[in-house]
Design a protein around this motif. Structure first.
Motif, PDB file in Angstrom:
ATOM      1  N   LEU A 142       0.841  -1.187   0.000  1.00  0.00           N
ATOM      2  CA  LEU A 142       0.000   0.000   0.000  1.00  0.00           C
ATOM      3  C   LEU A 142       0.881   1.243   0.000  1.00  0.00           C
ATOM      4  O   LEU A 142       1.988   1.217   0.560  1.00  0.00           O
ATOM      5  N   VAL A 143       0.359   2.326  -0.548  1.00  0.00           N
ATOM      6  CA  VAL A 143       1.114   3.587  -0.530  1.00  0.00           C
ATOM      7  C   VAL A 143       1.450   3.973   0.916  1.00  0.00           C
ATOM      8  O   VAL A 143       2.548   4.487   1.197  1.00  0.00           O
ATOM      9  N   SER A 144       0.555   3.680   1.824  1.00  0.00           N
ATOM     10  CA  SER A 144       0.756   4.024   3.240  1.00  0.00           C
ATOM     11  C   SER A 144       1.850   3.191   3.905  1.00  0.00           C
ATOM     12  O   SER A 144       2.252   3.493   5.039  1.00  0.00           O
ATOM     13  N   ASP A 145       2.343   2.178   3.226  1.00  0.00           N
ATOM     14  CA  ASP A 145       3.468   1.392   3.754  1.00  0.00           C
ATOM     15  C   ASP A 145       4.806   2.111   3.553  1.00  0.00           C
ATOM     16  O   ASP A 145       5.827   1.671   4.083  1.00  0.00           O
ATOM     17  N   SER A 146       4.801   3.173   2.780  1.00  0.00           N
ATOM     18  CA  SER A 146       6.034   3.914   2.516  1.00  0.00           C
ATOM     19  C   SER A 146       6.603   4.450   3.828  1.00  0.00           C
ATOM     20  O   SER A 146       5.937   5.213   4.550  1.00  0.00           O
ATOM     21  N   ALA A 147       7.807   4.036   4.147  1.00  0.00           N
ATOM     22  CA  ALA A 147       8.440   4.385   5.433  1.00  0.00           C
ATOM     23  C   ALA A 147       9.845   3.807   5.433  1.00  0.00           C
ATOM     24  O   ALA A 147      10.289   3.200   4.456  1.00  0.00           O
ATOM     25  N   LEU A 148      10.534   3.981   6.564  1.00  0.00           N
ATOM     26  CA  LEU A 148      11.868   3.431   6.759  1.00  0.00           C
ATOM     27  C   LEU A 148      11.747   2.178   7.630  1.00  0.00           C
ATOM     28  O   LEU A 148      11.118   2.213   8.685  1.00  0.00           O
ATOM     29  N   TYR A 149      12.320   1.082   7.161  1.00  0.00           N
ATOM     30  CA  TYR A 149      12.187  -0.200   7.851  1.00  0.00           C
ATOM     31  C   TYR A 149      13.542  -0.647   8.383  1.00  0.00           C
ATOM     32  O   TYR A 149      14.549  -0.636   7.666  1.00  0.00           O
ATOM     33  N   PHE A 150      13.537  -1.045   9.644  1.00  0.00           N
ATOM     34  CA  PHE A 150      14.758  -1.490  10.307  1.00  0.00           C
ATOM     35  C   PHE A 150      14.608  -2.922  10.778  1.00  0.00           C
ATOM     36  O   PHE A 150      13.632  -3.271  11.439  1.00  0.00           O
ATOM     37  N   CYS A 151      15.616  -3.718  10.464  1.00  0.00           N
ATOM     38  CA  CYS A 151      15.743  -5.071  10.995  1.00  0.00           C
ATOM     39  C   CYS A 151      16.664  -4.990  12.219  1.00  0.00           C
ATOM     40  O   CYS A 151      17.601  -4.184  12.245  1.00  0.00           O
ATOM     41  N   ALA A 152      16.402  -5.813  13.226  1.00  0.00           N
ATOM     42  CA  ALA A 152      17.216  -5.782  14.438  1.00  0.00           C
ATOM     43  C   ALA A 152      17.384  -7.184  14.993  1.00  0.00           C
ATOM     44  O   ALA A 152      16.515  -8.044  14.830  1.00  0.00           O
ATOM     45  N   VAL A 153      18.514  -7.392  15.653  1.00  0.00           N
ATOM     46  CA  VAL A 153      18.805  -8.690  16.274  1.00  0.00           C
ATOM     47  C   VAL A 153      19.163  -8.471  17.740  1.00  0.00           C
ATOM     48  O   VAL A 153      19.674  -7.415  18.132  1.00  0.00           O
ATOM     49  N   ARG A 154      18.869  -9.492  18.513  1.00  0.00           N
ATOM     50  CA  ARG A 154      19.119  -9.414  19.944  1.00  0.00           C
ATOM     51  C   ARG A 154      19.639 -10.776  20.395  1.00  0.00           C
ATOM     52  O   ARG A 154      19.193 -11.806  19.893  1.00  0.00           O
ATOM     53  N   ARG A 155      20.576 -10.788  21.340  1.00  0.00           N
ATOM     54  CA  ARG A 155      21.042 -12.053  21.883  1.00  0.00           C
ATOM     55  C   ARG A 155      19.928 -12.724  22.679  1.00  0.00           C
ATOM     56  O   ARG A 155      19.033 -12.041  23.201  1.00  0.00           O
ATOM     57  N   ASN A 156      19.997 -14.030  22.786  1.00  0.00           N
ATOM     58  CA  ASN A 156      18.962 -14.730  23.538  1.00  0.00           C
ATOM     59  C   ASN A 156      19.358 -14.960  24.992  1.00  0.00           C
ATOM     60  O   ASN A 156      18.864 -15.851  25.648  1.00  0.00           O
ATOM     61  N   THR A 157      20.256 -14.144  25.475  1.00  0.00           N
ATOM     62  CA  THR A 157      20.587 -14.188  26.910  1.00  0.00           C
ATOM     63  C   THR A 157      20.532 -12.766  27.430  1.00  0.00           C
ATOM     64  O   THR A 157      20.847 -11.816  26.728  1.00  0.00           O
ATOM     65  N   GLY A 158      20.160 -12.619  28.652  1.00  0.00           N
ATOM     66  CA  GLY A 158      20.117 -11.278  29.228  1.00  0.00           C
ATOM     67  C   GLY A 158      18.831 -10.572  28.892  1.00  0.00           C
ATOM     68  O   GLY A 158      18.577 -10.221  27.749  1.00  0.00           O
ATOM     69  N   THR A 159      18.020 -10.397  29.877  1.00  0.00           N
ATOM     70  CA  THR A 159      16.692  -9.854  29.627  1.00  0.00           C
ATOM     71  C   THR A 159      16.747  -8.442  29.094  1.00  0.00           C
ATOM     72  O   THR A 159      15.897  -8.040  28.321  1.00  0.00           O
ATOM     73  N   ALA A 160      17.732  -7.677  29.489  1.00  0.00           N
ATOM     74  CA  ALA A 160      17.814  -6.297  29.024  1.00  0.00           C
ATOM     75  C   ALA A 160      18.835  -6.162  27.911  1.00  0.00           C
ATOM     76  O   ALA A 160      19.453  -5.126  27.759  1.00  0.00           O
ATOM     77  N   SER A 161      19.005  -7.206  27.127  1.00  0.00           N
ATOM     78  CA  SER A 161      20.043  -7.150  26.094  1.00  0.00           C
ATOM     79  C   SER A 161      19.662  -6.178  24.982  1.00  0.00           C
ATOM     80  O   SER A 161      18.490  -6.005  24.653  1.00  0.00           O
ATOM     81  N   LYS A 162      20.686  -5.587  24.407  1.00  0.00           N
ATOM     82  CA  LYS A 162      20.478  -4.513  23.442  1.00  0.00           C
ATOM     83  C   LYS A 162      19.989  -5.058  22.111  1.00  0.00           C
ATOM     84  O   LYS A 162      20.238  -6.195  21.726  1.00  0.00           O
ATOM     85  N   LEU A 163      19.319  -4.194  21.379  1.00  0.00           N
ATOM     86  CA  LEU A 163      19.006  -4.446  19.975  1.00  0.00           C
ATOM     87  C   LEU A 163      20.125  -3.856  19.131  1.00  0.00           C
ATOM     88  O   LEU A 163      20.577  -2.734  19.371  1.00  0.00           O
ATOM     89  N   THR A 164      20.537  -4.619  18.133  1.00  0.00           N
ATOM     90  CA  THR A 164      21.466  -4.104  17.131  1.00  0.00           C
ATOM     91  C   THR A 164      20.698  -3.971  15.830  1.00  0.00           C
ATOM     92  O   THR A 164      20.107  -4.946  15.346  1.00  0.00           O
TER      93      THR A 164
END
Lengths: 116, 115
Positions: free
Chosen positions: B82-104
């Motif tokens: 849709l035209v309304s989907d036009s935006a900036l899209y970010f992919c991110a990964v997070r480690r599976n340990t540490g509850t407050a682990s950062k997003l990269t």
């Protein structure tokens, strides 16, 4: 739907001055984060915070940065002596306690910091 | 160390056509993967996540993403843009340990949907 709110939306500060960016995380969230996005670049992690202490910090988060949860609702980022290169959009995020790291982080709309 | 690559700065697609936004990742152990969307002057809005289980995950606004472990990819898809989907899209990964682990995050891909 509850949101993370950030104030101010835009902050203009002279180089060398202290600045405090404020965030109100979602009320039942207990993990808090700061990220920044320099114009045209990717979003970078600064710091995470849980149980009144820093859980993790990046190399960007040097001695001029500090975070605080001064009361039950606010989460602040302080930059002690701002530099030109601190100009960026700063995002606050929060996530739930239950569910572990698979819980998504929810972001505020950011504070645009401009250093003159 | 963990990292994300989004090889396309911009993706152009006509409204009604399917879209794909590419993402590959690197992380030690099993990944937690996320897609976020950013509209102008707004924060990052969570779209969907992969934690475990079915490789095809569904998210908000009709978006879905396919996890491929052998290719270390997590491409975002939508059957009909849709035209309304036009935006900036970010992919991110997070480690599976540490509850407050950062997003990269990746560098982002600008999606432009035209009539």
């Amino acid at each position: 739907e509850p949101e993370v709110t950030q104030t101010p939306s835009h902050q203009v500060t002279q180089m060398g001055q202290e600045v405090i960016l404020r965030c109100v995380p979602i009320s039942n969230h207990l993990y808090f984060y700061w990220y920044r996005q320099i114009l045209g670049q990717k979003v970078e992690f600064l710091v995470s915070f849980y149980n009144n202490e820093i859980s993790e910090k990046s190399e960007i988060f040097d001695d001029q940065f500090s975070v605080e949860r001064p009361d039950g609702s606010n989460f602040t980022l302080k930059i002690r002596s701002t530099k030109l290169e601190d100009s960026a959009m700063y995002f606050c995020a929060s996530s739930k306690v239950t569910g572990g790291p698979n819980q998504p982080q929810h972001f505020g709309d950011g504070t645009r910091l401009s250093i003159l | 160390a963990q990292s994300v690559a989004q090889p396309e700065d911009q993706v152009n697609v006509a409204e009604g056509n399917p879209l794909t936004v590419k993402c590959t990742y690197s992380v030690s152990g099993n990944p937690y993967l996320f897609w976020y969307v950013q509209y102008p002057n707004r924060g990052l809005q969570f779209l969907l996540k992969y934690i475990t289980g079915d490789n095809l995950v569904k998210g908000s606004y009709g978006f879905e993403a396919e996890f491929n472990k052998s290719q270390t990819s997590f491409h975002l898809k939508k059957p009909s843009a849709l035209v309304s989907d036009s935006a900036l899209y970010f992919c991110a990964v997070r480690r599976n340990t540490g509850t407050a682990s950062k997003l990269t995050f990746g560098t982002g891909t600008r999606l432009q949907v035209t009539l």
